[in-house]
Design a protein around this motif. Structure first.
Motif, PDB file in Angstrom:
ATOM      1  N   TYR A  65       0.830  -1.202   0.000  1.00 28.26           N
ATOM      2  CA  TYR A  65       0.000   0.000   0.000  1.00 28.26           C
ATOM      3  C   TYR A  65       0.868   1.256   0.000  1.00 28.26           C
ATOM      4  N   GLU A  66       0.465   2.240  -0.798  1.00 26.52           N
ATOM      5  CA  GLU A  66       1.125   3.546  -0.734  1.00 26.52           C
ATOM      6  C   GLU A  66       0.663   4.293   0.501  1.00 26.52           C
ATOM      7  N   GLU A  67      -0.596   4.115   0.855  1.00 25.46           N
ATOM      8  CA  GLU A  67      -1.159   4.691   2.073  1.00 25.46           C
ATOM      9  C   GLU A  67      -1.867   3.567   2.798  1.00 25.46           C
ATOM     10  N   PHE A  68      -1.689   3.512   4.115  1.00 25.58           N
ATOM     11  CA  PHE A  68      -2.317   2.443   4.889  1.00 25.58           C
ATOM     12  C   PHE A  68      -2.583   2.950   6.296  1.00 25.58           C
ATOM     13  N   ALA A  69      -3.745   2.595   6.845  1.00 26.89           N
ATOM     14  CA  ALA A  69      -4.072   2.968   8.223  1.00 26.89           C
ATOM     15  C   ALA A  69      -4.972   1.913   8.853  1.00 26.89           C
ATOM     16  N   MET A  70      -4.743   1.678  10.124  1.00 26.05           N
ATOM     17  CA  MET A  70      -5.612   0.825  10.932  1.00 26.05           C
ATOM     18  C   MET A  70      -6.273   1.725  11.963  1.00 26.05           C
ATOM     19  N   GLU A  71      -7.603   1.764  11.931  1.00 20.77           N
ATOM     20  CA  GLU A  71      -8.352   2.624  12.833  1.00 20.77           C
ATOM     21  C   GLU A  71      -9.116   1.746  13.828  1.00 20.77           C
ATOM     22  N   PRO A  72      -8.605   1.614  15.054  1.00 23.03           N
ATOM     23  CA  PRO A  72      -9.309   0.789  16.032  1.00 23.03           C
ATOM     24  C   PRO A  72     -10.645   1.413  16.425  1.00 23.03           C
ATOM     25  N   GLU A  73     -11.687   0.601  16.350  1.00 22.59           N
ATOM     26  CA  GLU A  73     -13.020   1.052  16.745  1.00 22.59           C
ATOM     27  C   GLU A  73     -13.337   0.613  18.169  1.00 22.59           C
ATOM     28  N   GLU A  74     -12.712  -0.479  18.573  1.00 23.11           N
ATOM     29  CA  GLU A  74     -12.996  -1.059  19.889  1.00 23.11           C
ATOM     30  C   GLU A  74     -11.777  -1.881  20.301  1.00 23.11           C
ATOM     31  N   VAL A  75     -11.316  -1.694  21.530  1.00 23.75           N
ATOM     32  CA  VAL A  75     -10.236  -2.504  22.090  1.00 23.75           C
ATOM     33  C   VAL A  75     -10.641  -2.824  23.518  1.00 23.75           C
ATOM     34  N   LEU A  76     -10.815  -4.117  23.803  1.00 22.21           N
ATOM     35  CA  LEU A  76     -11.303  -4.551  25.115  1.00 22.21           C
ATOM     36  C   LEU A  76     -10.370  -5.564  25.756  1.00 22.21           C
ATOM     37  N   ASP A  77     -10.033  -5.338  27.004  1.00 20.79           N
ATOM     38  CA  ASP A  77      -9.295  -6.318  27.797  1.00 20.79           C
ATOM     39  C   ASP A  77     -10.346  -7.240  28.407  1.00 20.79           C
ATOM     40  N   LEU A  78     -10.399  -8.489  27.940  1.00 12.53           N
ATOM     41  CA  LEU A  78     -11.396  -9.443  28.419  1.00 12.53           C
ATOM     42  C   LEU A  78     -10.915 -10.218  29.641  1.00 12.53           C
ATOM     43  N   GLY A  79      -9.716  -9.921  30.091  1.00 13.64           N
ATOM     44  CA  GLY A  79      -9.162 -10.597  31.253  1.00 13.64           C
ATOM     45  C   GLY A  79      -8.360 -11.825  30.848  1.00 13.64           C
ATOM     46  N   GLY A  95       0.242   1.945  -6.909  1.00 12.74           N
ATOM     47  CA  GLY A  95      -0.150   2.199  -8.283  1.00 12.74           C
ATOM     48  C   GLY A  95      -1.624   2.443  -8.506  1.00 12.74           C
ATOM     49  N   SER A  96      -2.382   2.577  -7.429  1.00 10.98           N
ATOM     50  CA  SER A  96      -3.829   2.765  -7.535  1.00 10.98           C
ATOM     51  C   SER A  96      -4.213   4.165  -7.081  1.00 10.98           C
ATOM     52  N   THR A  97      -5.372   4.607  -7.548  1.00 14.26           N
ATOM     53  CA  THR A  97      -5.908   5.873  -7.053  1.00 14.26           C
ATOM     54  C   THR A  97      -7.071   5.633  -6.106  1.00 14.26           C
ATOM     55  N   GLY A  98      -7.517   4.386  -6.010  1.00 13.10           N
ATOM     56  CA  GLY A  98      -8.651   4.051  -5.158  1.00 13.10           C
ATOM     57  C   GLY A  98      -8.225   3.543  -3.797  1.00 13.10           C
ATOM     58  N   VAL A  99      -9.139   3.631  -2.853  1.00  9.95           N
ATOM     59  CA  VAL A  99      -8.908   3.165  -1.489  1.00  9.95           C
ATOM     60  C   VAL A  99      -9.761   1.933  -1.248  1.00  9.95           C
ATOM     61  N   VAL A 100      -9.174   0.940  -0.604  1.00 14.29           N
ATOM     62  CA  VAL A 100      -9.894  -0.264  -0.225  1.00 14.29           C
ATOM     63  C   VAL A 100      -9.913  -0.344   1.298  1.00 14.29           C
ATOM     64  N   GLY A 101     -10.864  -1.077   1.816  1.00 18.02           N
ATOM     65  CA  GLY A 101     -10.949  -1.204   3.263  1.00 18.02           C
ATOM     66  C   GLY A 101     -11.621  -2.490   3.673  1.00 18.02           C
ATOM     67  N   VAL A 102     -11.301  -2.902   4.890  1.00 21.54           N
ATOM     68  CA  VAL A 102     -11.929  -4.078   5.482  1.00 21.54           C
ATOM     69  C   VAL A 102     -11.998  -3.854   6.990  1.00 21.54           C
TER      70      VAL A 102
END
Length: 139
Positions: A65-79, A95-102
């Motif tokens: 990836y030329e640009e990449f980010a991980m955006e945490p939505e939730e982080v829980l310590d379950l013990g 080489g792309s102009t589009g952004v993909v995500g999962v």
């Protein structure tokens, strides 16, 4: 004087890991893992054992990836050393102009404040159930 806790804040540790990924600082990321850690990418059916193999996985994954980010939505310590997180990954492939995500779920097992195992899932409900089950089993 009050004693400071020597127990690491696992949520903070995981959040710092996501920040290091976003900065592409592989040494910082990998310093949070035990030497024989295992990273399983359940949706891909692959597993990486040991810090060197995990480094290779990260280099290939993030490096595509030329640009990449991980955006945490939730982080829980379950013990019992189990952390569950939900994260939105977004990137612009080379080489792309589009952004993909999962949106992915991660189940992490930490030992002594270091990551011993990570299992990544695409199905968030499956990941949450696996994390809760693992935390109960380790209790």
């Amino acid at each position: 004087m009050a004693e400071e806790s020597t127990t690491p804040d696992l949520v903070e540790l995981v959040q710092r890991g996501f920040e290091a990924v976003n900065r592409r600082e592989l040494d910082a990321i990998l310093s949070a893992f035990v030497s024989d850690a295992v990273w399983e990418a359940a949706p891909l059916g692959v597993s990486f054992e040991g810090v060197a193999a995990i480094r290779g996985f990260f280099e290939g994954w993030i490096g595509s990836y030329e640009e990449f980010a991980m955006e945490p939505e939730e982080v829980l310590d379950l013990g019992n050393g189990v952390v569950f997180s939900v994260c939105l990954q977004r990137g612009r492939p080379l080489g792309s102009t589009g952004v993909v995500g999962v949106r992915s779920g991660f189940v992490m097992v930490l030992v002594g404040g270091l990551i011993a195992q990570v299992t990544a899932y695409v199905d968030i409900d499956e990941a949450r159930a696996a994390a809760e089950r693992l935390a109960a089993e380790r209790g």
